[in-house]
Design an enzyme around this catalytic site. Structure first.
Site, PDB file in Angstrom:
ATOM      1  N   ASP A 324       0.854  -1.185   0.000  1.00 47.53           N
ATOM      2  CA  ASP A 324       0.000   0.000   0.000  1.00 47.53           C
ATOM      3  C   ASP A 324       0.893   1.240   0.000  1.00 47.53           C
ATOM      4  O   ASP A 324       1.855   1.346   0.770  1.00 47.53           O
ATOM      5  CB  ASP A 324      -0.909   0.010   1.238  1.00 47.53           C
ATOM      6  CG  ASP A 324      -1.894   1.170   1.188  1.00 47.53           C
ATOM      7  OD1 ASP A 324      -2.911   1.044   0.490  1.00 47.53           O
ATOM      8  OD2 ASP A 324      -1.611   2.185   1.840  1.00 47.53           O
ATOM      9  N   ILE A 325       0.588   2.179  -0.911  1.00 47.47           N
ATOM     10  CA  ILE A 325       1.369   3.425  -0.986  1.00 47.47           C
ATOM     11  C   ILE A 325       0.981   4.315   0.204  1.00 47.47           C
ATOM     12  O   ILE A 325      -0.211   4.575   0.423  1.00 47.47           O
ATOM     13  CB  ILE A 325       1.105   4.163  -2.308  1.00 47.47           C
ATOM     14  CG1 ILE A 325       1.437   3.248  -3.495  1.00 47.47           C
ATOM     15  CG2 ILE A 325       1.896   5.461  -2.382  1.00 47.47           C
ATOM     16  CD1 ILE A 325       1.109   3.855  -4.842  1.00 47.47           C
ATOM     17  N   GLU A 367      -4.682   2.235  -4.392  1.00 48.68           N
ATOM     18  CA  GLU A 367      -3.229   2.323  -4.329  1.00 48.68           C
ATOM     19  C   GLU A 367      -2.601   1.052  -3.766  1.00 48.68           C
ATOM     20  O   GLU A 367      -1.424   1.059  -3.382  1.00 48.68           O
ATOM     21  CB  GLU A 367      -2.811   3.525  -3.470  1.00 48.68           C
ATOM     22  CG  GLU A 367      -3.138   3.404  -1.976  1.00 48.68           C
ATOM     23  CD  GLU A 367      -4.537   3.866  -1.629  1.00 48.68           C
ATOM     24  OE1 GLU A 367      -4.779   4.173  -0.458  1.00 48.68           O
ATOM     25  OE2 GLU A 367      -5.390   3.927  -2.549  1.00 48.68           O
TER      26      GLU A 367
END
Length: 445
Positions: A324-325, A367
């Site tokens: 996950d960004i 994301e």
């Protein structure tokens, strides 16, 4: 009136001809062959002219070689005279005057090196080079030692032997080409006499064999027609091989049928290729995320299911990395969704460039990305994830600059299913974010 009667008879003959079977039509050929007796002898005459032309073509290659051989004999004498003159005058520089004639000999021989006389020409070149080199070396030694040195008699003897060998090879090549020219001319007359002698016998043999051949041709045509019918049935029932084409070469009605079938197969082939490409495109759209060009969730679910089956059957372990960004919502809020999409593309490219060929990369949603690491335990997966974390951390993203990502790792167990695999990886990812983000955390039950 006579014209109408003539046309009426012609129509009657055509009707009778069309009513005959194929075999009977073919048997008409030997009957009309009787009318070919006189034209047959004209055919022999034209064959003789062609034979003569063939001999002339052959001689057109032999005659220049014969002339070149005669020229080489004269050039060899000139070389000997040039070297003797240099020795008599005690002028070493004069020896090089023979190089021009030596080059002409080489040119004459190399021009025909790929002819039928390659062996003889190769021998001549070798012998000439040996002679010419020795002739120049011995001449220089004689001049430098004022006609006297220890091995002069032996060197002179060998030089004479080399000269005689070259001269003999040149003369042999000249006589060989001359002899072959005469043989070609004589063969023309000999073959013409044979054709005239056996011409009558050939006609009767042809008449007998033609009947047999025509019958065989009929059988062959019948077999080919059956093949066309069989192949047509395959097309009709949808069992066609699109790489297959009918190979019958013909210019009659049968040939038209063959060409029509091949055209039909070509059209089917093109239609099939278009449908195949369209299907591949649809399949790709179905499993590929259009923004990042990595697998989508549908394909990832399928891969996980396959890997679970492999683990249960072969005990092949695999692990999952959920990524996950960090603070990606802030990127969208600050720079807009277009920049956000660009960041997702760059982020996915970093992942693609740093995973193994055996790994599967997909976009899980928003994301979040996921990597399926086949035949990899938790330790190996952690090393891969840590490397990815560092690569992301040092990358300079467009407009945004530096960003980080959090990683959750889960090694699959025997009791897992598709939901538990993702759920446990997600728990590890949640722990990585809770511990401050930009971390790799492995699931620990």
């Amino acid at each position: 009136m006579n014209g109408k009667l003539f046309m009426k008879k012609i129509k009657k003959l055509l009707f009778y001809y069309n009513s005959l079977s194929i075999l009977k039509k073919f048997l008409l050929a030997p009957i009309f062959g009787l009318l070919l007796v006189i034209p047959f002898y004209f055919f022999i005459f034209f064959i003789m002219l062609e034979m003569k032309q063939s001999v002339n073509i052959a001689n057109s290659a032999l005659i220049p070689l014969n002339e070149a051989s005669q020229n080489n004999i004269l050039l060899l004498e000139k070389i000997t005279n040039d070297i003797n003159s240099a020795v008599s005058a005690k002028e070493i520089e004069w020896i090089s005057a023979s190089d021009k004639n030596a080059d002409k000999i080489r040119e004459n021989l190399n021009k025909y090196i790929n002819s039928n006389y390659k062996k003889e020409i190769t021998q001549s070149i070798t012998a000439f080079e040996n002679y010419y080199k020795r002739a120049k070396d011995v001449s220089i030694k004689i001049i430098q030692n004022s006609y006297h040195y220890q091995n002069i008699e032996n060197d002179t003897k060998i030089l004479v032997q080399n000269y005689n060998k070259v001269d003999k090879l040149f003369n042999d090549l000249k006589f060989l080409t001359k002899e072959n020219i005469e043989k070609n001319i004589n063969s023309l007359y000999n073959e013409a006499n044979i054709i005239l002698l056996y011409g009558s016998f050939i006609f009767f043999i042809w008449f007998f064999i033609s009947s047999i051949i025509i019958f065989l041709v009929y059988k062959d045509l019948k077999y080919k027609i059956q093949r066309i019918i069989d192949d047509s049935n395959e097309i009709a029932y949808g069992d066609v091989n699109f790489e297959k084409r009918l190979k019958i070469v013909s210019y009659d009605e049968l040939g038209q049928i063959v060409r029509s079938i091949n055209i039909f197969i070509n059209k089917l082939h093109k239609s099939h290729e278009k449908l195949t490409k369209a299907k591949e495109k649809l399949d790709k759209l179905y499993i590929i995320d259009r923004l990042t060009n990595v697998y989508n969730r549908v394909k990832i679910d399928e891969i996980i299911e396959i890997e679970l089956k492999r683990k249960r059957r072969y005990d092949h372990t695999f692990s999952v990395i959920l990524i996950d960004i960090d603070y990606f919502k802030l990127v969208n809020d600050t720079h807009g969704h277009l920049i956000g999409d660009l960041i997702l593309k760059e982020f996915s490219q970093i992942l693609k460039d740093n995973i193994r060929d055996t790994d599967f990369l997909g976009r899980w949603g928003g994301e979040e990305f996921i990597i399926i690491c086949t035949q990899t335990d938790q330790k190996g997966t952690f090393a891969l994830a840590e490397n990815l974390r560092r690569e992301i951390e040092k990358f300079d993203f467009t407009t945004v600059g530096k960003i980080t990502a959090s990683f959750g790792i889960y090694e699959c167990r025997d009791e897992d299913n598709e939901n538990s695999v993702i759920e446990n990886a997600d728990k590890a990812l949640y722990q990585a974010k809770r511990d401050g983000r930009n971390k790799v955390v492995c699931y620990n039950q």
